[in-house]
Motif scaffolding. Structure first.
Motif, PDB file in Angstrom:
ATOM      1  N   TYR A  54      32.026  25.126 -74.017  1.00 14.17           N
ATOM      2  CA  TYR A  54      31.852  24.420 -75.255  1.00 14.17           C
ATOM      3  C   TYR A  54      30.425  23.644 -74.983  1.00 14.17           C
ATOM      4  O   TYR A  54      29.605  23.444 -75.789  1.00 14.17           O
ATOM      5  N   THR A  55      30.204  23.018 -73.720  1.00 12.93           N
ATOM      6  CA  THR A  55      28.923  22.391 -73.313  1.00 12.93           C
ATOM      7  C   THR A  55      27.799  23.370 -73.579  1.00 12.93           C
ATOM      8  O   THR A  55      26.519  23.156 -74.091  1.00 12.93           O
ATOM      9  N   LEU A  56      27.876  24.577 -72.973  1.00 16.61           N
ATOM     10  CA  LEU A  56      26.907  25.529 -73.160  1.00 16.61           C
ATOM     11  C   LEU A  56      26.049  25.663 -74.684  1.00 16.61           C
ATOM     12  O   LEU A  56      25.156  25.652 -74.857  1.00 16.61           O
ATOM     13  N   VAL A  57      27.000  26.223 -75.529  1.00 17.67           N
ATOM     14  CA  VAL A  57      26.638  26.408 -76.840  1.00 17.67           C
ATOM     15  C   VAL A  57      26.525  25.004 -77.542  1.00 17.67           C
ATOM     16  O   VAL A  57      25.476  25.136 -78.446  1.00 17.67           O
ATOM     17  N   PHE A  58      27.037  23.994 -77.266  1.00 15.13           N
ATOM     18  CA  PHE A  58      26.720  22.727 -77.745  1.00 15.13           C
ATOM     19  C   PHE A  58      25.490  22.426 -77.652  1.00 15.13           C
ATOM     20  O   PHE A  58      24.462  22.115 -78.482  1.00 15.13           O
ATOM     21  N   ALA A  59      24.831  22.336 -76.170  1.00 13.06           N
ATOM     22  CA  ALA A  59      23.656  21.976 -76.004  1.00 13.06           C
ATOM     23  C   ALA A  59      22.547  22.862 -76.404  1.00 13.06           C
ATOM     24  O   ALA A  59      21.666  22.548 -76.875  1.00 13.06           O
ATOM     25  N   LEU A  62      21.946  22.307 -80.677  1.00 15.05           N
ATOM     26  CA  LEU A  62      21.857  20.985 -81.168  1.00 15.05           C
ATOM     27  C   LEU A  62      20.535  20.826 -81.992  1.00 15.05           C
ATOM     28  O   LEU A  62      20.380  20.480 -83.012  1.00 15.05           O
ATOM     29  N   LEU A  63      19.241  21.424 -81.351  1.00 14.85           N
ATOM     30  CA  LEU A  63      18.032  21.277 -82.116  1.00 14.85           C
ATOM     31  C   LEU A  63      18.195  22.154 -83.257  1.00 14.85           C
ATOM     32  O   LEU A  63      17.592  21.788 -84.372  1.00 14.85           O
ATOM     33  N   LEU A  64      18.620  23.350 -83.049  1.00 16.67           N
ATOM     34  CA  LEU A  64      18.635  24.212 -84.578  1.00 16.67           C
ATOM     35  C   LEU A  64      19.451  23.515 -85.561  1.00 16.67           C
ATOM     36  O   LEU A  64      18.983  23.356 -86.676  1.00 16.67           O
ATOM     37  N   ALA A 104      37.493  30.241 -77.559  1.00 19.59           N
ATOM     38  CA  ALA A 104      37.652  29.360 -78.879  1.00 19.59           C
ATOM     39  C   ALA A 104      37.088  28.209 -78.527  1.00 19.59           C
ATOM     40  O   ALA A 104      36.386  27.603 -79.461  1.00 19.59           O
ATOM     41  N   ARG A 105      36.750  27.638 -77.225  1.00 23.04           N
ATOM     42  CA  ARG A 105      35.867  26.784 -76.954  1.00 23.04           C
ATOM     43  C   ARG A 105      34.330  26.920 -77.114  1.00 23.04           C
ATOM     44  O   ARG A 105      33.716  26.086 -77.495  1.00 23.04           O
ATOM     45  N   LEU A 106      33.947  28.335 -77.019  1.00 20.45           N
ATOM     46  CA  LEU A 106      32.628  28.546 -77.479  1.00 20.45           C
ATOM     47  C   LEU A 106      32.331  28.227 -79.102  1.00 20.45           C
ATOM     48  O   LEU A 106      31.477  27.686 -79.172  1.00 20.45           O
ATOM     49  N   ILE A 107      33.517  28.778 -79.871  1.00 18.82           N
ATOM     50  CA  ILE A 107      33.170  28.464 -81.219  1.00 18.82           C
ATOM     51  C   ILE A 107      33.425  27.028 -81.621  1.00 18.82           C
ATOM     52  O   ILE A 107      32.681  26.292 -82.425  1.00 18.82           O
ATOM     53  N   GLN A 108      34.262  26.199 -80.740  1.00 17.74           N
ATOM     54  CA  GLN A 108      34.076  24.651 -81.082  1.00 17.74           C
ATOM     55  C   GLN A 108      32.930  23.931 -80.652  1.00 17.74           C
ATOM     56  O   GLN A 108      32.318  23.265 -81.372  1.00 17.74           O
ATOM     57  N   GLY A 109      32.202  24.637 -79.679  1.00 21.15           N
ATOM     58  CA  GLY A 109      30.754  24.033 -79.299  1.00 21.15           C
ATOM     59  C   GLY A 109      29.811  24.286 -80.673  1.00 21.15           C
ATOM     60  O   GLY A 109      28.938  23.587 -80.674  1.00 21.15           O
ATOM     61  N   ILE A 110      29.817  25.361 -81.191  1.00 18.24           N
ATOM     62  CA  ILE A 110      29.045  25.709 -82.382  1.00 18.24           C
ATOM     63  C   ILE A 110      29.263  24.526 -83.479  1.00 18.24           C
ATOM     64  O   ILE A 110      28.458  23.870 -84.048  1.00 18.24           O
ATOM     65  N   GLY A 111      30.614  24.477 -83.597  1.00 17.19           N
ATOM     66  CA  GLY A 111      31.039  23.308 -84.803  1.00 17.19           C
ATOM     67  C   GLY A 111      30.616  22.058 -84.403  1.00 17.19           C
ATOM     68  O   GLY A 111      29.969  21.211 -85.139  1.00 17.19           O
ATOM     69  N   GLY A 112      30.829  21.417 -83.046  1.00 13.17           N
ATOM     70  CA  GLY A 112      30.420  20.259 -82.407  1.00 13.17           C
ATOM     71  C   GLY A 112      28.880  20.064 -82.521  1.00 13.17           C
ATOM     72  O   GLY A 112      28.310  19.007 -82.927  1.00 13.17           O
ATOM     73  N   ALA A 113      28.046  21.242 -82.458  1.00 10.23           N
ATOM     74  CA  ALA A 113      26.570  21.317 -82.399  1.00 10.23           C
ATOM     75  C   ALA A 113      26.098  21.058 -83.808  1.00 10.23           C
ATOM     76  O   ALA A 113      25.135  20.240 -84.177  1.00 10.23           O
ATOM     77  N   MET A 114      27.038  21.254 -84.889  1.00 13.00           N
ATOM     78  CA  MET A 114      26.819  21.036 -86.197  1.00 13.00           C
ATOM     79  C   MET A 114      26.915  19.739 -86.450  1.00 13.00           C
ATOM     80  O   MET A 114      26.089  18.780 -87.174  1.00 13.00           O
ATOM     81  N   GLN A 411      15.412  16.116 -85.955  1.00 11.71           N
ATOM     82  CA  GLN A 411      14.759  16.748 -84.752  1.00 11.71           C
ATOM     83  C   GLN A 411      14.624  15.796 -83.753  1.00 11.71           C
ATOM     84  O   GLN A 411      15.097  16.327 -82.444  1.00 11.71           O
ATOM     85  N   GLY A 412      14.612  14.613 -83.796  1.00  8.55           N
ATOM     86  CA  GLY A 412      14.664  13.533 -82.922  1.00  8.55           C
ATOM     87  C   GLY A 412      15.906  13.231 -82.332  1.00  8.55           C
ATOM     88  O   GLY A 412      16.375  13.408 -81.216  1.00  8.55           O
ATOM     89  N   SER A 413      16.981  13.243 -83.266  1.00  9.49           N
ATOM     90  CA  SER A 413      18.538  13.292 -82.880  1.00  9.49           C
ATOM     91  C   SER A 413      18.778  14.312 -82.197  1.00  9.49           C
ATOM     92  O   SER A 413      19.517  14.456 -81.338  1.00  9.49           O
ATOM     93  N   GLY A 414      18.323  15.581 -82.888  1.00  5.93           N
ATOM     94  CA  GLY A 414      18.915  16.983 -81.937  1.00  5.93           C
ATOM     95  C   GLY A 414      18.321  17.074 -80.455  1.00  5.93           C
ATOM     96  O   GLY A 414      18.777  17.248 -79.499  1.00  5.93           O
ATOM     97  N   THR A 415      16.842  16.593 -80.419  1.00  2.00           N
ATOM     98  CA  THR A 415      16.398  16.510 -78.978  1.00  2.00           C
ATOM     99  C   THR A 415      17.150  15.510 -78.071  1.00  2.00           C
ATOM    100  O   THR A 415      17.218  15.814 -76.879  1.00  2.00           O
ATOM    101  N   GLN A 416      17.436  14.460 -78.634  1.00  2.00           N
ATOM    102  CA  GLN A 416      18.196  13.330 -77.807  1.00  2.00           C
ATOM    103  C   GLN A 416      19.326  13.766 -77.230  1.00  2.00           C
ATOM    104  O   GLN A 416      19.863  13.618 -76.309  1.00  2.00           O
ATOM    105  N   SER A 417      20.239  14.322 -78.520  1.00  2.00           N
ATOM    106  CA  SER A 417      21.535  14.658 -78.159  1.00  2.00           C
ATOM    107  C   SER A 417      21.296  16.113 -77.299  1.00  2.00           C
ATOM    108  O   SER A 417      22.151  16.167 -76.155  1.00  2.00           O
ATOM    109  N   THR A 418      20.254  16.902 -77.140  1.00  2.00           N
ATOM    110  CA  THR A 418      20.079  18.113 -76.255  1.00  2.00           C
ATOM    111  C   THR A 418      20.013  17.601 -75.010  1.00  2.00           C
ATOM    112  O   THR A 418      20.438  18.083 -73.965  1.00  2.00           O
ATOM    113  N   ALA A 419      19.161  16.626 -74.805  1.00  2.00           N
ATOM    114  CA  ALA A 419      18.674  15.998 -73.512  1.00  2.00           C
ATOM    115  C   ALA A 419      19.961  15.787 -72.801  1.00  2.00           C
ATOM    116  O   ALA A 419      20.290  15.990 -71.588  1.00  2.00           O
TER     117      ALA A 419
END
Length: 538
Positions: A54-59, A62-64, A104-114, A411-419
């Motif tokens: 989950y965390t891998l695809v989430f992180a 986030l920028l995208l 399934a956790r990988l796909i959840q990570g995509i949804g969470g990143a959105m 971009q700023g929010s995505g960067t902060q969340s990615t960090a």
């Protein structure tokens, strides 16, 4: 006007629920892990991947998605993420194997990143002035509080029903959030944002994906030489060199390429996934570094503590959740303190107070942990830790983005969340390695002292470590291995203690990383509302 204002605050409730859904899901699994281990028979590496997939695809994304949300609509991106997240939760709830659960956790990570950067951008576009600060204080306290409510909810669902309901609960919550956001949150976008930087998006995904992969798999695959086979479907890694250093090398190359590409597009006047000019803002630059380092220590202990409570002290999942609720109480108390001190105390000072509280709390946890620990002492320790998390999370977010223009909020929010998420992934991976590696070493030494033959010793150590501690109960039930179970409990406790002290050390480094923030704040003469196009929070 009054109706519009009221609708904005109701919308804040549903946006906060969306954040809560992401955080609860990432923490609810921690308490359910022992039941998942028993039911699906997953290994310790798979345990980490249930967490980290989950965390891998989430992180990584986030920028995208933060950039895309600015273009196609922040509400639309949030709603799309909710649908994808809820749908993947159905797959996780019915997963018959560890591999399908990880998928399934990988796909959840995509949804969470959105979802996550969209919530930040929506708040930034909807609220102004002091209201914006209040809105993001709610957002920040939601993260801190839900980090502990998740284990309680997961414990109740796992004990009373099944671990599968830890994922199934996301479906009705997702429906509620979807309807609420659709009715109360206005759409916003930047029409002049330009086309998406596709090359930058690919490079960012490769950068963060390979980095987190290497950290997660280093312990099991080998940091340099291959220690076990790495297989993806029918293909197996063919070389003696571990894939881990290769992943790190790819990550470094992707970082260099990402920076060079962003500078090239910026000089040409074209849109970039991450505008290099953002890093000319001292609070943004220093704040992201601090946020990443702090996240190395925050929440990492939530991986090891539930396992220790259940497999060493014999707690069930619900009892584990009740212990961890002390963290949520501390976080919610901190949100009230932060609100009362708004405008009166420097946010950087509040962040530092929070980090000090986290260091004290997590070190306290490390001192309490033991095979015969009086678990009641964990409650005040977790309260202090949660209080620190509640202070540091919301205030550090505001400091990071206080000078970022609204048009760059995605971009700023995505960067902060990615960090933060990269820091969290690094922390969990490192602390997981500390936990299992130290447990293996200590248990092996104890069994040597008992004169256990090497083959039997290695078998016991592998069983305990590979099961993430679940094998201890079986050893304890057999009179012939009861003494070995005692050693295993002591070793797992020592591993958990070392993990806690490691987390405290990371938080201390994070505290030092806030020094430039104080200097930047004094130089730039921080005000309550610097200008209309400034983001006051993350």
């Amino acid at each position: 006007m009054k109706d519009v204002s009221s609708r904005r605050w109701i919308g804040l409730v549903f946006i906060s629920l969306a954040v809560a859904l992401i955080i609860v899901d990432s923490t609810i699994v921690n308490v359910a892990v022992p039941a998942i281990v028993d039911d699906l028979g997953i290994s310790s590496t798979q345990v980490q991947w249930v967490q980290e997939a989950y965390t891998l695809v989430f992180a990584s994304m986030l920028l995208l998605f933060g950039s895309l949300a600015d273009r196609i609509g922040r509400r639309r991106m949030l709603l799309t993420g909710v649908v994808l997240f809820a749908g993947a939760s159905v797959g996780a709830a019915f997963a018959p194997s560890g591999d399908l659960l990880i998928g399934a956790r990988l796909i959840q990570g995509i949804g969470g990143a959105m979802m996550l950067p969209s919530t930040l951008s929506l708040l930034n576009a909807t609220f102004r002035g002091r209201e914006r600060g209040i809105a993001f204080a709610v957002w920040g306290s939601t993260i801190g509080g839900m980090a502990a409510v998740g284990p309680l909810l997961g414990g109740w669902l796992t004990t009373s029903f099944s671990w599968r309901w830890a994922f199934g609960i996301n479906v009705p919550l997702g429906i509620l959030i979807f309807i609420g956001v659709l009715l109360t949150v206005a759409e916003s976008r930047e029409d002049a944002a330009g086309r998406v930087d596709a090359v930058g998006a690919v490079l960012s995904v490769v950068l963060f994906g390979t980095l987190v992969f290497g950290l997660i798999e280093g312990r099991s695959l080998g940091w340099w030489q291959s220690e076990r086979a790495f297989t993806v479907g029918p293909w197996t890694w063919p070389w003696s060199l571990s894939p881990v250093p290769v992943a790190f090398a790819i990550s470094v190359l992707a970082l260099v390429g990402f920076v060079a590409w962003a500078r090239h597009r910026s000089r040409a006047g074209r849109a970039t996934l991450l505008d290099p000019k953002l890093f000319a803002i001292s609070t943004f630059r220093s704040g992201n570094i601090a946020a990443m380092v702090v996240s190395l220590g925050e929440f990492g202990i939530i991986l090891s503590l539930p396992i220790w409570l259940q497999f060493v002290l014999g707690f069930d999942a619900l009892q584990t959740g009740l212990v961890l609720i002390a963290l949520a109480v501390g976080s919610f108390v901190a949100s009230g303190f932060a609100g009362a001190s708004s405008g009166k105390v420097s946010p950087v000072l509040v962040v530092r107070i929070g980090l000090l509280a986290e260091i004290v709390g997590i070190a306290w946890v490390g001192l309490v942990v033991g095979p015969d620990a009086a678990w009641g002492w964990l409650l005040p320790a977790l309260f202090v830790y949660g209080f620190g998390v509640g202070l540091a999370t919301a205030q550090l977010t505001g400091v990071v983005l206080q000078d970022v223009p609204v048009q760059l909020s995605g971009q700023g929010s995505g960067t902060q969340s990615t960090a933060r998420q990269v820091g969290s992934a690094l922390g969990i991976a490192i602390l997981g390695t500390v936990l299992f590696s130290s447990t293996a070493g200590i248990l092996s030494s104890s069994l040597d002292d008992r004169g256990i033959p090497a083959a039997e010793r290695d078998s016991v150590v592998s069983a305990v470590v590979d099961s993430a501690g679940a094998a201890i109960a079986g050893l304890e039930q057999n009179p012939q291995t009861a003494d070995i179970a005692t050693d295993a409990k002591a070793a797992f406790s020592d591993g958990t203690r070392l993990s806690a002290f490691t987390a405290a050390a990371f938080l201390a480094i994070g505290l030092l990383a806030t020094i430039p923030l104080g200097r930047a704040s004094r130089r730039e003469g921080r005000r309550e509302e610097p200008r209309g196009d400034v983001a006051a929070a993350a």
